[in-house]
Design an enzyme around this catalytic site. Sequence first.
Site, short mmCIF file in Angstrom:
data_model
loop_
_atom_site.label_atom_id
_atom_site.label_comp_id
_atom_site.label_asym_id
_atom_site.label_seq_id
_atom_site.Cartn_x
_atom_site.Cartn_y
_atom_site.Cartn_z
CB SER A 262 -7.42 -3.33 -3.73
OG SER A 262 -6.93 -2.16 -3.98
CE LYS A 263 1.60 -4.00 -1.19
NZ LYS A 263 1.35 -2.36 -0.67
NE ARG A 264 -3.79 -0.19 -7.14
CZ ARG A 264 -4.65 -0.16 -9.05
NH1 ARG A 264 -5.07 0.06 -8.97
NH2 ARG A 264 -4.20 -2.04 -9.01
#
Length: 506
Positions: A262-264
């Site tokens: 994910s972007k996180r």
Amino acid sequence: MAEKKVRVRFAPSPTGPLHIGGVRTCLYNYLFAKKNGGDLLLRIEDTDSQRFVPGAEDYIIESFKWLGIKFDEGVGVGGDNGPYRQSERREIYKKYVQQLLDAGYAYYAFDTPAELEAKRQETPNFQYDSHTRMSGVNSLTLPADEVKRRIEAGEKYVVRVKIQPDEDIEVDDMVRGKVVINSNILDDKVLYKAADELPTYHLANIVDDHLMGITHVIRGEEWLPSAPLHVLLYRYFGWADTMPRFAHLPLLLKPEGNGKLSKRDGDRLGFPVFPLEWHDPASGAISSGYRESGYQPEAVVNFLALLGWNPGIDQELFSMDELINLFSIDRVSKSGARFNYEKGIWFNHEYLIKKSDEEVAKLFVPILKEKGFECDLAKLTYIVSLVKERINFPKDLWDQTSFFFVAPTEYDEKSLKKRWKEESPKCLTELMEVLKGLSDFSKVEENEQIVLDWVASKGYNLGTVMNSFRITLVGAAKGPHIFNIIDVLGKEETLARVERALTVIK
Ligand code: GLU
């Protein structure tokens, strides 16, 4: 019979910046198309007006331009099967929705959001299907004239697929093999929304793949659950004979291997998950991109190609042409691919050092400019040649070479403690005399020999002399070969730096 020409498509929805997983999907489509002498289409799936983000389409096109992935047909290219933006194909879809309605494979439904919500409250895991559709407000339960009246009155209906119960559906996936599921578990998905006058993804996707002559659908694993419905739709339309073959690509996993990337993860570990920097038009937030972070497009392509596919040979660096030559869906793995971003950095290092010193120097020019310096290209090329092996990104060049542009005014404590000896000032003062006598600083080897001979004749400790000398020039016990350093600095600057250090270091 001649084999049909391979035609594949990349079909992103312009809902924001393209995720790196989408980039990989497109790359695999490209490699597959080129390997098989086929075409790659770019189709923009913008039927969901709620999620449309301005700028996303241009971003997608620019990303692939940067990466060297060319489309043969589609948005931004043109072709005989357009328009390639689904929002411009309204009239086409209407005809096919009608075809399903007429054949009894679809029906109108008028249930309001509140009514559907009530059903969900009543029945856990409620879904609209063969067991429940007869309790809904739809053209199967309402009299025909009532349906007509509602439609003419402009009521906001949807069209749902009428899934035939108890049918085995076989999805023959090129990556996962044969999967058979029973139609009983499927729901009557919405295919069309009168409110938007647009179909949903499922219908638009099937109609377009059919009309555009798509032979293979290569897409992310998240679409696998939709595949049975798609197979059924091909059947209902009477297109089963020309149905494309499916290949669902494995997920990209977190660097730790647990769960979806994910972007996180990128924010947490400091790597981009988007090809280009993205400026969110709504929030103004900026997300980093591979391009702006100093990745070479060839490195990104090489890195992504090997995330979920392997060529089965002991080699890691491949040009695009080599990838095309070697690519096959057979070697795409079923299991998720860990997003080893450190490997991505390694690839970038490898691609940078493959470039000529001058090419890398050109990458350095804008960085240098930002720091407020200019340097002629020949000199910069020389500087780059001294440190190229040590960098992963162009921006690392500044860390490696800043001392050439800014004379040290402070000297690294640790280096001094370890390397600066009591006799250092005396040795350096004498060394300055030797340096003054050198005729040409570009005679790197000759000069080194002269200095080594002098150190030996004096009986000084070579390490002490050289390390102290280095600290005066660089500010710390680091940097490339010392006689190259003084060649770049020149006699005057070299002597000035030694002199200054001798007054500052106590
Ligand atoms: N529009 C879908 C997406 O955003 C396309 C999925 C497919 O390739 O069928 O990924």
